[in-house]
Every structure is written in structure tokens, then in C-alpha cells.
Design a protein around this motif. Sequence first.
Motif, short mmCIF file in Angstrom:
data_model
loop_
_atom_site.label_atom_id
_atom_site.label_comp_id
_atom_site.label_asym_id
_atom_site.label_seq_id
_atom_site.Cartn_x
_atom_site.Cartn_y
_atom_site.Cartn_z
N MET A 85 52.42 -46.38 36.28
CA MET A 85 53.29 -46.10 35.07
C MET A 85 54.69 -46.80 35.36
O MET A 85 55.29 -47.17 34.03
N ALA A 86 55.09 -46.98 36.53
CA ALA A 86 56.06 -47.53 36.86
C ALA A 86 56.45 -49.10 36.67
O ALA A 86 57.39 -49.68 37.03
N ASN A 87 55.08 -49.71 36.58
CA ASN A 87 55.13 -50.97 36.53
C ASN A 87 54.89 -51.54 34.99
O ASN A 87 53.90 -51.49 34.51
N ALA A 141 61.00 -45.74 38.57
CA ALA A 141 61.39 -47.14 38.92
C ALA A 141 62.66 -47.51 39.53
O ALA A 141 62.86 -48.46 40.08
#
Lengths: 139, 140
Positions: free
Chosen positions: A22-24, A108
Amino acid sequence: MAFLSLLIVGLIFGTGIAVSGMANPAKVLNFFDVAGTWDPSLAFVMGGALTVAFIGYRIVLRRHGPVFDDRFHLPATRRIDRALVGGSALFGVGWGISGFCPGGAVPALGLLEPDALIFVLAMLAGILLARQLRRMGGA
Amino acid sequence: MTEFTPWQSLSGGMLIGLSAVLLMALHGRIAGMTAILSGLLPGAENRVWRLLFFAGAVIAPFLLIRFGMEIPFRSETPMLWTVLSGLIVGVGVTYGGGCTSGHGICGNARLSPRSVVATLTFMLTAGLTVFVVRHLLGGF
């Protein structure tokens, strides 16, 4: 104790976001790109998170209260109105432009990615802007 | 292209769910990043719990890469559009009262009608936006 507990719960959240993808932003955008380079992974993120949260909340919310507080702080609003739908629609547009959402962008930051920092700062400005607009609109 | 990662995504998702359950069980709070960020800005009360959760969420990926784990990250959006996206998201989640974590996970897990409506709405407009940007406008 409560401080350490909060930090650990935050660490678990950040680990989950990082491991899940999800951080990408590229991965998030590919989830929505069914007509192109589709990557269905995020359905598994949502599925895993929802299953655990659904079962866990059922057990937890039956208790009298949380360990480190005197009550559960649950949202009181139940109204489905234009602010909810319009705001959520707008959020989706912004999310679809960059692939960043608040819960993905904050972890992130820990990857030391400048784009995540730019997004989070712009988002904080957006929150302040919306507060100002609400004050002026009286809503 | 990004690699399809069902197992990592499932286990990561379960950790997100676990953190939401623990935050409720131990501290009685909803794990919504919108409210947490918003509550860190001037003028909010109860900022300490938000700051600690926020710190944990930021530190975790930092430690993971330090320990040699690979966490893919790619952002191809031009900077000006990233800024615009942040502004739109900030305004949207403030009016909408939450995002993917608050509505999408915590709210839906409580079967909150507001959260179900919010989630369906932002999933739909995000999908439409990606389609317009990538397939009608040719992408960034």
C-alpha cells in the motif's frame, strides 16, 4: 506503558502497509488499472485487513472499555449527506491521480521518499483549506 | 508493471487489521490516518496518542529497509500533480470524514453505512480517474 503500546500499534500499522504494498503508489494505481497493467494485490490487502478487523472488533467492542482509556471513541455521526459523498468522491480523484492515500503515504515517509513528503505536506494544506472553507460556508 | 503479491498483501493487510483491533482494544481509538493527521495540526486536543501512532507508522518501514527488507516504491506522477493530488485528497477526506483506513477498514468492519457509502464512492472515482489519466489522456 500506554505510550509504548501506542508506538508498537503504530509500528504494526506501518509494517502492514509496507509489507502489503500500500505504500507503493505504482502498485495502488495498477490495482485500479483493470484495462491496463492490472495488479489485483490490493484486494488481498483489503480482504486481510477487513477480515481481521471485522472479527477483532466484534470481540473487542463487547467489552466494557479499552485498557488504557475509559471508553471507546466511536464516530457519532450517522448521516449520509453531500459532504460524505462529495468529499469521498474528491478523495478518490486525488488518490487516482498519484496513488497516494493518507494511510499509504505516512509509512512511505519512512522510506525517505521525497514524493511521499510532498504529498503529505500538500494533503495537510488541503485539510487546512477545507477547514477554512467549512468555516466560511458555515457547514 | 508491478508484481502480483497475494501472500505479502494478505499478510500485510492482516497486520493492518490487527493494528486497528489493538488500537481499539487498548486505547479505544479508530485507526484512521485522516483523523490522526488532522488531529496533529494546531487546534486539536489529545495529540499525544496520534503522534505516537504516527511515529510508529513512519519508523516501521524505515527499520524494515534497515534490516535488509526490500520494499518496492515507485511514483511516476509529476511533482505538480502530486501536489495537486495531495490538496484534493486533503480537502476530500476532511469533508468525507475519512479515507481508506478510517472508512475502508475500521468503518466497514463496524458495518457503518457511512463508511460503506464512502468506500464505494472513493473506489469508484479512483478507478475512473486512473482510467481517464492512463487511457484517455495517455498517462503521465
